[in-house]
Scaffold this active site. Structure first.
Site, PDB file in Angstrom:
ATOM      1  N   GLY A   1      -1.140  -3.440  -3.028  1.00 52.35           N
ATOM      2  CA  GLY A   1       0.030  -4.096  -3.581  1.00 52.35           C
ATOM      3  C   GLY A   1       1.099  -4.256  -2.526  1.00 52.35           C
ATOM      4  O   GLY A   1       0.922  -3.853  -1.372  1.00 52.35           O
ATOM      5  N   GLY A   2       2.207  -4.869  -2.911  1.00 54.43           N
ATOM      6  CA  GLY A   2       3.295  -5.068  -1.970  1.00 54.43           C
ATOM      7  C   GLY A   2       3.986  -3.785  -1.585  1.00 54.43           C
ATOM      8  O   GLY A   2       4.578  -3.690  -0.505  1.00 54.43           O
ATOM      9  N   MET A   3       3.911  -2.770  -2.450  1.00 52.37           N
ATOM     10  CA  MET A   3       4.561  -1.504  -2.176  1.00 52.37           C
ATOM     11  C   MET A   3       3.616  -0.444  -1.643  1.00 52.37           C
ATOM     12  O   MET A   3       4.036   0.442  -0.916  1.00 52.37           O
ATOM     13  CB  MET A   3       5.231  -0.955  -3.449  1.00 52.37           C
ATOM     14  CG  MET A   3       6.597  -1.510  -3.750  1.00 52.37           C
ATOM     15  SD  MET A   3       7.326  -0.714  -5.210  1.00 52.37           S
ATOM     16  CE  MET A   3       7.455   0.962  -4.656  1.00 52.37           C
ATOM     17  N   ALA A   4       2.356  -0.500  -2.020  1.00 52.47           N
ATOM     18  CA  ALA A   4       1.487   0.630  -1.704  1.00 52.47           C
ATOM     19  C   ALA A   4       0.029   0.228  -1.624  1.00 52.47           C
ATOM     20  O   ALA A   4      -0.402  -0.770  -2.203  1.00 52.47           O
ATOM     21  CB  ALA A   4       1.654   1.727  -2.759  1.00 52.47           C
TER      22      ALA A   4
ATOM     23  N   VAL B   1      -3.640   1.818  -2.669  1.00 53.76           N
ATOM     24  CA  VAL B   1      -4.077   2.754  -3.697  1.00 53.76           C
ATOM     25  C   VAL B   1      -5.515   3.177  -3.406  1.00 53.76           C
ATOM     26  O   VAL B   1      -6.394   2.325  -3.201  1.00 53.76           O
ATOM     27  CB  VAL B   1      -3.989   2.115  -5.099  1.00 53.76           C
ATOM     28  CG1 VAL B   1      -4.324   3.147  -6.177  1.00 53.76           C
ATOM     29  CG2 VAL B   1      -2.610   1.513  -5.335  1.00 53.76           C
TER      30      VAL B   1
ATOM     31  N   LYS C   1      -1.487   7.079  -3.710  1.00 52.33           N
ATOM     32  CA  LYS C   1      -0.764   5.830  -3.472  1.00 52.33           C
ATOM     33  C   LYS C   1       0.104   6.018  -2.238  1.00 52.33           C
ATOM     34  O   LYS C   1       0.982   6.879  -2.207  1.00 52.33           O
ATOM     35  CB  LYS C   1       0.073   5.452  -4.684  1.00 52.33           C
ATOM     36  CG  LYS C   1      -0.787   5.142  -5.899  1.00 52.33           C
ATOM     37  CD  LYS C   1      -0.033   4.428  -6.988  1.00 52.33           C
ATOM     38  CE  LYS C   1      -0.986   3.989  -8.093  1.00 52.33           C
ATOM     39  NZ  LYS C   1      -0.308   3.193  -9.131  1.00 52.33           N
TER      40      LYS C   1
ATOM     41  N   ASP D   1       8.690  -1.084 -15.927  1.00 50.74           N
ATOM     42  CA  ASP D   1       7.574  -1.974 -15.614  1.00 50.74           C
ATOM     43  C   ASP D   1       6.430  -1.735 -16.592  1.00 50.74           C
ATOM     44  O   ASP D   1       5.267  -1.611 -16.191  1.00 50.74           O
ATOM     45  CB  ASP D   1       7.115  -1.775 -14.167  1.00 50.74           C
ATOM     46  CG  ASP D   1       6.301  -2.964 -13.642  1.00 50.74           C
ATOM     47  OD1 ASP D   1       6.419  -4.065 -14.216  1.00 50.74           O
ATOM     48  OD2 ASP D   1       5.555  -2.791 -12.669  1.00 50.74           O
TER      49      ASP D   1
END
Length: 366
Positions: free
Chosen positions: A23-26, A28, A43, A137
């Site tokens: 993902g854009g943040m992490a 996994v 993560k 979210d």
């Protein structure tokens, strides 16, 4: 950050087994806790965000807050730490698909099944809210269907504690536009009622097979949450009982003051519906304008995004199966053209909106 080898171990304890999602943040991963000999989810925060001190400070605080949650309906956060210049979270590994995968594979749910899962999620959110944490979210990709067909909420990674700013960027809103509450889309303060709205959207999608709003990009979808009434669930799926429709509309009221005021209230109504009792929503008014035959055939966008916050606007109103309301009129809609012009300018500045699709923590594990 390069993808770690199969033998890389974090914190001298968590051994990478395989990559699960990006993902854009992490990133996994499925990992093995060598100390306790159990599978976990690891993560790892992206290096770009790890270099932002303010982001890291909020990430730490909210990881600690999430780790303090203990509820059977919440995926547990076991640990967090720093490794190779970035940060990571260790979470419970849940064997089972996400609700997003179930909906995509099997379509809409039987009303009783949809109410059961939503009630379980509401109970989990109620626990988080009592502990001062708002998820922000809530979406099918962040709801896992575990053994026994029970729902477990995951990814409190952008959750907001009662005293924190939340994992947001200046002038933007982080979350998933398909499930934004109107106040979240506008960058206004959020509380537990924003999670209730998002769960109302999830319940709509479970019962109807499609979400209430869709669009070509996150901005257009967020705009609809703020300015448009949702279609009546029974217009999309005529088999939805009136009592369940009333619950959905009350949860999705535009004004937070007109929604359920707690996740416990929503959970009680869902349980009452499953028992064949009249829910409290039947005696309330959800000011949601009827939108005749406004069915949607577009798939839901389930990627968490960072979206420019919409400008403040007056509320437009308050407002096959895979297992075995209130007032329908509202105030007239405001003139949409100022919003359309504003959104068009944003899309031009963002290169057609492409820069808006920064995906964040992928919802759940496979």
């Amino acid at each position: 950050m390069s993808e770690p080898s199969q033998q890389q171990v974090y914190s001298g304890r968590y051994e990478i087994v395989r990559h699960l999602a990006r993902g854009g943040m992490a990133e996994v991963y499925l990992a093995r806790d060598q100390l306790l000999d159990r599978r976990v989810v690891l993560k790892v925060l992206s290096p770009e965000l790890a270099r932002d001190p303010s982001f890291v400070r909020r990430f730490r605080g909210e990881a600690q807050a999430a780790a303090n949650l203990s509820h059977p309906g919440i995926v547990a956060v076991y640990d967090w730490g720093e490794e190779d210049g970035t940060y990571f979270i260790v979470m419970e590994y849940v064997e089972g698909p996400t609700l997003r995968e179930v909906i995509q594979r099997q379509g809409r749910a039987h009303p009783q099944r949809a109410a059961q899962l939503a009630a379980e999620v509401a109970g989990a959110l109620a626990h988080a809210h009592r502990n001062g944490l708002v998820h922000r979210d809530v979406k099918p990709g962040n709801i896992l269907i575990a053994e026994g067909e029970v729902a477990k909420v995951t990814d409190f990674g952008i959750a907001r504690t009662g005293t924190s700013e939340g994992l947001t960027q200046t002038g933007s809103v982080m979350g998933t536009a398909t499930y934004f509450s109107p106040e979240q889309a506008q960058g206004l303060p959020v509380d537990g009622r924003s999670d209730i709205y998002a769960l109302g959207v999830v319940l709509f999608e479970m019962a109807c097979g499609v979400p209430p709003f869709s669009g070509d990009n996150p901005i257009s979808v967020a705009y609809k949450h703020v300015s448009e009434a949702p279609p009546l669930p029974s217009d999309v799926n005529p088999d939805i009982p009136e009592a369940l429709e009333q619950i959905i509309l009350l949860a999705m009221a535009k004004d937070p003051a007109d929604r359920y005021q707690s996740a416990e209230e929503l959970q009680r109504d869902l349980v009452a519906f499953r028992r064949g009792e009249e829910p409290a929503a039947a005696g309330m008014t959800a000011l949601v304008a009827q939108v005749p035959h406004a069915t949607s055939t577009m798939p839901a966008g389930d990627a968490t995004t960072i979206t420019p916050r919409l400008p403040g606007a007056p509320s437009s109103g308050s407002g096959g199966d895979w297992a075995s309301g209130g007032s329908r009129s509202g105030p007239p809609r405001s003139n949409p053209w100022p919003w359309v012009i504003f959104l068009a300018v944003l899309l031009v500045l963002a290169g057609g909106g492409g820069l808006l699709y920064q995906q964040v923590l992928s919802g759940g594990t496979q």
